[in-house]
Structures are given as structure tokens and as C-alpha cells.
Design an enzyme around this catalytic site. Structure first.
Site, PDB file in Angstrom:
ATOM      1  CG  ASN A   1      43.302  42.347  -6.333  1.00 34.98           C
ATOM      2  OD1 ASN A   1      43.919  41.351  -6.978  1.00 34.98           O
ATOM      3  ND2 ASN A   1      42.613  41.798  -5.570  1.00 34.98           N
TER       4      ASN A   1
ATOM      5  CE  LYS B   1      30.955  50.952 -32.838  1.00 34.10           C
ATOM      6  NZ  LYS B   1      32.055  51.110 -33.853  1.00 34.10           N
TER       7      LYS B   1
ATOM      8  CE1 TYR C   1      49.402  38.092  -6.322  1.00 33.57           C
ATOM      9  CE2 TYR C   1      48.612  37.189  -4.154  1.00 33.57           C
ATOM     10  CZ  TYR C   1      48.195  37.886  -5.593  1.00 33.57           C
ATOM     11  OH  TYR C   1      46.855  38.167  -5.682  1.00 33.57           O
TER      12      TYR C   1
ATOM     13  CE  LYS D   1      43.838  32.138  -6.171  1.00 32.63           C
ATOM     14  NZ  LYS D   1      42.959  32.796  -7.100  1.00 32.63           N
TER      15      LYS D   1
ATOM     16  CE  LYS E   1      48.111  34.966  -7.645  1.00 33.58           C
ATOM     17  NZ  LYS E   1      46.837  35.080  -7.999  1.00 33.58           N
TER      18      LYS E   1
ATOM     19  CG  ASP F   1      45.701  32.252 -10.085  1.00 29.49           C
ATOM     20  OD1 ASP F   1      45.626  32.072 -11.342  1.00 29.49           O
ATOM     21  OD2 ASP F   1      45.361  33.091  -9.617  1.00 29.49           O
TER      22      ASP F   1
ATOM     23  CD  GLU G   1      42.409  31.471 -10.169  1.00 27.81           C
ATOM     24  OE1 GLU G   1      42.293  32.643 -10.367  1.00 27.81           O
ATOM     25  OE2 GLU G   1      42.475  30.754  -9.030  1.00 27.81           O
TER      26      GLU G   1
ATOM     27  CD  GLU H   1      41.684  36.402 -12.029  1.00 32.14           C
ATOM     28  OE1 GLU H   1      42.564  37.314 -11.991  1.00 32.14           O
ATOM     29  OE2 GLU H   1      41.572  35.301 -11.142  1.00 32.14           O
TER      30      GLU H   1
ATOM     31  CG  ASP I   1      35.993  40.811  -9.330  1.00 35.92           C
ATOM     32  OD1 ASP I   1      35.009  41.382  -8.810  1.00 35.92           O
ATOM     33  OD2 ASP I   1      37.002  41.008  -9.183  1.00 35.92           O
TER      34      ASP I   1
ATOM     35  CG  HIS J   1      39.640  38.026  -9.286  1.00 35.76           C
ATOM     36  ND1 HIS J   1      39.197  39.383  -9.397  1.00 35.76           N
ATOM     37  CD2 HIS J   1      40.720  37.760  -9.002  1.00 35.76           C
ATOM     38  CE1 HIS J   1      40.373  40.007  -9.220  1.00 35.76           C
ATOM     39  NE2 HIS J   1      41.483  39.226  -9.237  1.00 35.76           N
TER      40      HIS J   1
ATOM     41  CD  GLU K   1      40.706  35.610  -5.370  1.00 34.54           C
ATOM     42  OE1 GLU K   1      41.843  35.085  -5.382  1.00 34.54           O
ATOM     43  OE2 GLU K   1      40.091  36.346  -6.157  1.00 34.54           O
TER      44      GLU K   1
END
Length: 387
Positions: free
Chosen positions: A53, A100, A154, A180, A182, A211, A237, A263, A290, A320, A339
Site C-alpha cells: 500500500n 538504466k 490514521y 503505531k 500517524k 509516523d 518514523e 520505506e 520494503d 513496511h 509491520e
């Protein structure tokens, strides 16, 4: 033995949540099936993968570049020396022809998604869980017990501190010992009230990590650090832009507690630059690379080699993404954990059916491959694509 098809579908994983930088109302993910001509237990072996995600589905890149490079390659060049299995490293090299260096951006996600499916197929052909296969190849013994933490907290329309407390309480009730949330999507004062509410709720039953999702400039990062250092946080974080190594290095002067980032770094070169220039401290800080976003496990193995040469233990890595691929890597290669999203980004997040969190850890089941077949809601979606 060969790959006969690679299929991709872009699926919504939309949710009305936001962090300090983005909302997830239009978020998508690529689901990939690598179909082989091998049969095990009366069923064709198919490897599955998807991207984590926070980065959108990569169907265009997968279909227009990377898929055909594998399917057009001589099948002999994609097998291992014994000829009895696919070789993920050779398949990765085929995908990256005519690419490249640098500019890792979105292609690292496309390659990482296919790479996950390749490793799933390889372990299924061996008839082993991926984590045990990885440990064997390393000459080590796999530890099926993996530390996991619950990611959430969140910002959500109408979500007050009472709802935030209830969310965090639910994670503790399910066995998590680290949760955790936000920060950075509200004012400093409001975020402090949110933190106080969560800490009052969980008490000494769990630790809290915060975070910022790369939101802060140096001045704001320092202001938050001065506020946060009074709390016994598990970590602070992704404080600033992931490529602003100077900002990250400066934070050690203002925040003595553990910090975490990585992450949104997508190559072993980026990881090396973070360690060289980002002031990260191997005795307390955490690295969150990740594999599903950063060219897959083939590249993640290079990243681990870089970290070892720079004096870092794999135990300082907690990836992550909350997916079963990183759980297998953690168990097979001795990472510090993984996580987890207990309630979000389903059916892709979480654990196989019946796996429970106990004292902040889960025990990996002995399922062939990555173990997607053990998660009923996920494997039904995957088989719709492959069959």
C-alpha cells in the site's frame, strides 16, 4: 519447466483514511500471477504477488516492459543450474535488461511485485515454505516466530480521540505489544493531545510508535522532536523527505530515542546512502525497506549485504507493508519483525487464517510458498486471476 504466462490486474484498496501526506480514497494495487507449467498435487504451480500500500498499481509497466522480457527469454536462461527450478536472480536480470541505473521510482514497484510472485512459485516447486527455503539457502535455521506491530491511527473524517483510543485498545486486545499512529496531519498541539490519549489508553500494556510519513521540514521536525522526547516511544518514523539525509542526520541532536525510516527508499544504493549520510544509529534506530516496493527480494538481499558491510544487523530491519512476503523474509533471514495492518488494506494484509498474535509475535505456519493459500479471502481473489 518454464513460465507460460504472467497476468496482472489492478485492484482498488481504497479507504477514506489519510496520513500526513496522502489520502487513500483512490489507492490501487497490482495483483500478479506467474503461471508455470509445473504441477504439484494435481494443480498447476502459480506464484502470486502484489505491491504494498501507498504506491499505486503498476499494470502499465508490468504489461508493457517487464512481463514480456521474461516471457520472451529463453526458458533455459531462467532456470537454476540443476534445471529443476526457476532462478529468481536470473529472472530478475531478464526483467532489468535495457534499464538504466538510478531513477528507481515506479519501476521498482513493478519489478518487486513480479519478484514476489516468482519467489512464491519457486518455494512451491520446492514444496517448502519460503521462509524455510531462505534459511536453508543461507545455511541457517529458520525461526518461525516473528515480531509484529499494529499500524493504524490514521486520520479519518469524524474520528475523535475516543475513537482513536478504541482503535488502539483493540490492537492491544488482539495481542500486539507495539501500536503505531500517524502524526503530522494536524497541528502539533492536536497531535500531542492524540498521543496523550493513546498513551493513557494503553498504559504499560504496549508501546507507541509515531509516523510522520515524511511530512516535516527541519524546523517542524525539531519542534515535534522536542515534544516527543518526553515520551517512551518505540520510534519516531519517517520524519522528513526520505531522500533528505541531512535532515535525518540532524535529528539525532534533538531526538535521543529510536528513529525509523526507509520505506520509501527503493534500492540497495539508496539504503547505502541513508547509512552513509543519514546519521542512523545501529544501536537503536530501525530500517523499514520494503521488498515489494524496492525491486523485490533479489534486491533486498543486496540491501542486507550492504547493511552488513556497514555494521548493521538484519535485526534492525522491520519492513513496511504488512504483507506475508516480508513475514517470510523476517522468519527466514532473521529480521527484527514486520509491520501489520489488522483492519486495513484487505484482503492483502494480515496473516493466514488461524494465525494469532501472542505477546506481540506470530508463528509462521508451514504452508508451501509465501502462504497465500492459507488466507481464504486473499487466495480466492488470486485464483480468479490465474485460473
Amino acid at each position: 519447466m518454464r513460465i507460460i504466462d504472467i497476468r496482472e490486474v489492478t485492484k482498488p484498496i481504497a479507504s477514506p483514511i489519510r496520513n500526513a501526506y496522502i489520502d487513500f480514497s483512490k489507492m490501487t494495487a497490482s495483483l500478479v500471477a506467474v503461471v508455470t507449467d509445473v504441477e504439484r498435487d494435481g494443480r498447476r504451480v502459480v506464484g502470486y504477488g502484489f505491491n504494498s500500500n501507498g504506491r499505486y498499481g503498476q499494470g502499465g509497466l508490468i504489461r508493457e516492459r517487464f512481463r514480456d522480457r521474461i516471457l520472451d527469454a529463453d526458458p533455459d536462461t531462467l532456470r537454476n543450474d540443476a534445471g529443476d527450478n526457476l532462478d529468481p536472480h536470473r529472472i530478475w536480470a531478464a526483467m532489468m535488461q535495457n534499464e538504466k541505473p538510478g531513477g528507481h521510482g515506479e519501476r521498482s514497484v513493478a519489478v518487486g511485485t513480479i519478484d514476489m510472485a516468482v519467489w512464491d512459485a519457486v518455494a512451491k516447486i520446492e514444496g517448502k515454505p519460503l521462509f524455510r527455503l531462505l534459511a536453508e539457502r543461507k545455511g541457517a535455521e529458520a525461526d518461525p516466530r516473528v515480531f509484529v506491530y499494529a499500524a493504524g491511527g490514521y486520520y479519518y473524517p469524524g474520528k475523535d480521540n475516543t475513537a482513536l483510543r478504541q482503535e488502539m485498545r483493540s490492537y492491544v486486545g488482539r495481542g500486539y505489544t507495539v501500536v503505531k499512529m500517524k502524526i503530522g496531519g494536524a497541528s502539533l498541539d492536536e497531535d500531542q493531545r492524540r498521543i496523550d490519549a493513546v498513551l493513557e489508553e494503553i498504559g504499560d500494556e504496549a508501546q507507541l510508535a509515531v509516523d510522520a510519513n515524511g511530512r516535516f521540514d527541519l524546523e517542524t521536525a525539531i519542534a515535534y522532536a522536542k515534544m516527543l522526547r518526553q515520551y517512551p516511544l518505540f520510534w519516531y518514523e519517517e520524519i522528513g523527505d526520505p531522500l533528505d539525509y541531512q535532515l535525518q542526520a540532524a535529528m539525532a541532536d534533538f531526538y535521543p530515542g529510536p528513529m525509523a525510516t526507509g520505506e520509501n527508499l527503493f534500492s540497495h544504493q539508496d539504503a547505502r546512502n541513508l547509512i552513509r549520510h543519514g546519521g542512523m544509529r545501529p544501536d537503536r534506530d530501525w530500517l523499514q525497506f520494503d521488498c515489494a516496493l524496492s525491486y523485490g527480494l533479489v534486491e533486498y538481499l543486496r540491501t542486507l549485504e550492504v547493511l552488513e558491510t556497514l555494521g548493521w544487523s538484519p535485526r534492525r530491519c522491520i519492513p513496511h507493508g504488512g504483507h506475508q512476503m516480508s513475514l517470510n523474509i523476517a522468519a527466514g533471514l532473521g529480521l527484527g519483525g514486520n509491520e501489520s495492518y489488522p483492519d486495513l488494506f484487505q484482503p492483502y494484509g494480515g496473516f493466514p487464517d488461524g494465525v494469532r498474535v501472542e505477546d506481540g509475535h506470530i508463528t509462521m505456519p508451514d504452508l508451501p510458498g509465501i502462504g497465500f493459500e492459507g488466507k481464504s479471502d486473499l487466495i480466492s481473489v488470486m485464483r480468479d486471476l490465474a485460473e
